[in-house]
Design an enzyme around this catalytic site. Sequence first.
Site, short mmCIF file in Angstrom:
data_model
loop_
_atom_site.label_atom_id
_atom_site.label_comp_id
_atom_site.label_asym_id
_atom_site.label_seq_id
_atom_site.Cartn_x
_atom_site.Cartn_y
_atom_site.Cartn_z
N TRP A 196 11.03 3.42 -2.32
CA TRP A 196 12.32 3.22 -2.98
C TRP A 196 12.24 2.36 -4.23
CZ3 TRP A 196 12.18 -1.92 -2.89
CH2 TRP A 196 11.66 -2.57 -1.77
N ASN A 197 11.10 1.76 -4.54
CA ASN A 197 11.09 0.82 -5.68
C ASN A 197 11.09 1.53 -7.04
OD1 ASN A 197 8.42 1.62 -5.04
ND2 ASN A 197 7.57 -0.17 -6.08
N LYS A 241 9.02 14.15 0.66
CA LYS A 241 9.96 13.30 1.38
C LYS A 241 10.13 12.01 0.58
CE LYS A 241 10.70 10.00 4.74
NZ LYS A 241 11.47 9.43 3.68
N PRO A 293 12.51 8.52 -0.51
CA PRO A 293 13.21 7.54 0.33
C PRO A 293 14.68 7.90 0.54
CG PRO A 293 12.89 6.68 -1.87
CD PRO A 293 12.14 7.96 -1.82
N GLU A 294 15.17 7.70 1.75
CA GLU A 294 16.58 7.97 2.06
C GLU A 294 17.51 7.04 1.27
OE1 GLU A 294 14.22 10.06 4.15
OE2 GLU A 294 14.12 7.91 4.54
N GLY A 341 3.00 3.28 -0.48
CA GLY A 341 3.75 2.40 0.41
C GLY A 341 2.89 1.26 0.91
N SER A 342 3.22 0.77 2.09
CA SER A 342 2.56 -0.42 2.62
C SER A 342 1.19 -0.09 3.23
CB SER A 342 3.44 -1.06 3.69
OG SER A 342 3.47 -0.27 4.86
N GLU A 375 -1.86 5.02 -2.16
CA GLU A 375 -1.63 3.91 -3.09
C GLU A 375 -0.82 2.88 -2.33
OE1 GLU A 375 0.45 1.44 -5.02
OE2 GLU A 375 1.43 3.13 -6.01
N LEU A 376 -1.51 1.78 -1.94
CA LEU A 376 -0.92 0.84 -0.99
C LEU A 376 -0.63 -0.51 -1.65
CD1 LEU A 376 -3.24 1.82 2.01
CD2 LEU A 376 -1.05 2.83 1.32
N CYS A 423 4.57 -2.61 -7.22
CA CYS A 423 3.28 -2.73 -6.54
C CYS A 423 2.23 -3.43 -7.39
CB CYS A 423 2.79 -1.36 -6.09
SG CYS A 423 2.70 -0.13 -7.40
N GLU A 453 1.74 -10.06 0.29
CA GLU A 453 2.51 -9.68 -0.89
C GLU A 453 4.01 -9.91 -0.67
OE1 GLU A 453 2.77 -5.80 -3.87
OE2 GLU A 453 2.31 -5.51 -1.73
N GLU A 474 -3.71 8.56 -9.11
CA GLU A 474 -2.66 9.44 -9.62
C GLU A 474 -2.40 9.07 -11.06
OE1 GLU A 474 -0.18 10.92 -5.85
OE2 GLU A 474 0.14 8.82 -6.36
#
Length: 475
Positions: free
Chosen positions: A151-152, A175, A177-178, A228-229, A250-251, A284, A380, A457
């Site tokens: 979502w960021n 998919k 983020p909602e 994400g995380s 990509e974490l 991130c 983080e 990416e």
Amino acid sequence: MTYDTELKLFIDGSWRSGEGRDAFTVVNPATGGGIGEVPLASTADLDEALAAAQRAYPLWRATDVEKRSAILRKAGALLRERADAIARLLTQEQGKPLAEARGEVIGAASMFDWYAEEIKRDYGRTLVRPAGQRAIVLREPVGVVATFTPWNFPIYLLAKKVAAALAAGCAVISKPPEETPGCTGALARALDDAGLPKGVFQLVHGVPDQVSRHLIGSRIVRKFSFTGSVPVGKALMKLAADSMTRVTLELGGHAPVLIFDDCDLDKTLDMVVPQKFRNAGQVCVSPTRFYVQESIYDAFITGFAARTAKVVTGDGLADTTSMGPLANARRPAAISALVDDAKAKGARVMAGGERGEGGFFFQPTLLADVPLDADIMNNEPFGPVAVTARFKDFDDAIAQANRLPFGLAAFAFTENGRRANLLGDAIEAGMIGINSFGVSSADSPFGGVKDSGFGSEGGKEGLETYQVVKAIHQA
């Protein structure tokens, strides 16, 4: 301003509304109030998306590169034309200031522009063989791919994955983020309006664990990309092992920033403070762990605190706002816990340190003399908190920068050219900015090392991650 958009799923070339489906309430983080309902995909929806992508893939793979390129260019052009409207959706859903939101939409468009051209330069190789024999190496699309984005930067990160995958000839099930369905739905509409064939791209919202398990567990999906995380990335990687599904991860980051005593201090501060509080620190590659050489440490934190006090927080739609709220109700509590722990262990609060009023706000915060055992020095924060500590010399700075298991981005500020070269060699990170924060662009690979994931990416490398290699030998 009214949140005015229709929230739907996009499956097999058609838009699906919420009838008969569970829904997720979209919240404006500036107020904490609900602004919309997004339908969640059922298992039947996911199966339909998989079947559609499987049907569409052979046709899209065989589509002429010039036609693929033209569709991507058109999608990028539509995002630019609609940038103001999409940016307002993004700000209302995610909280970032409107100027930042518009910049994100333009950045998403640049991804489609770049890959529309890069696919034309996707050359193979001819190997040296005796007369009358041939051996060639080709790059081909990996197949149907799934993407999972946070979502960021909801539209930019989606575009970064989707543009490369579509350029390579893959069919995509995304998919997003909602929390931010309006702006990501706008990207799907741009692709649809650009003439992308039915079934080549699907957009599904849903319960994250349910959707990821279903898509990754399907033999139809041959590769997935996740941003994400670290814990979630590791869990998804385990799921991928059962079906040998290819992975790009990509974490997390927790980027170190090394400030040497020969830097232009005022210029450096004018750069680092806006970057720290961009998107309320929910980046991130956000500069977070500031290690400052002893001789300029006091001057650095004094200048940092003075500039931090001038950061104006508020609703991202307001012209005066320079930092918006955190994206959801969980974040202020998490940041508060980290700040309280650091204070209890001896850190000094030089600016901020408290929650804001209304919505999901947290004050821009600077902590000084943060000990190594403070949680925020090791985990983080993903929020508007800068932590600082002193270092003595080059070796000490490198030891601190490389101390954690993360290695996404790192930054350093020095006017010594020799030192700059050594920093580039010694720091363990996928991306390093020296006197610069510009580590993310369409033509450059973006990715990390160690627990920050693997694969890239963006750039030529971002195209290759959605391809497989085939060697053909002819006698």
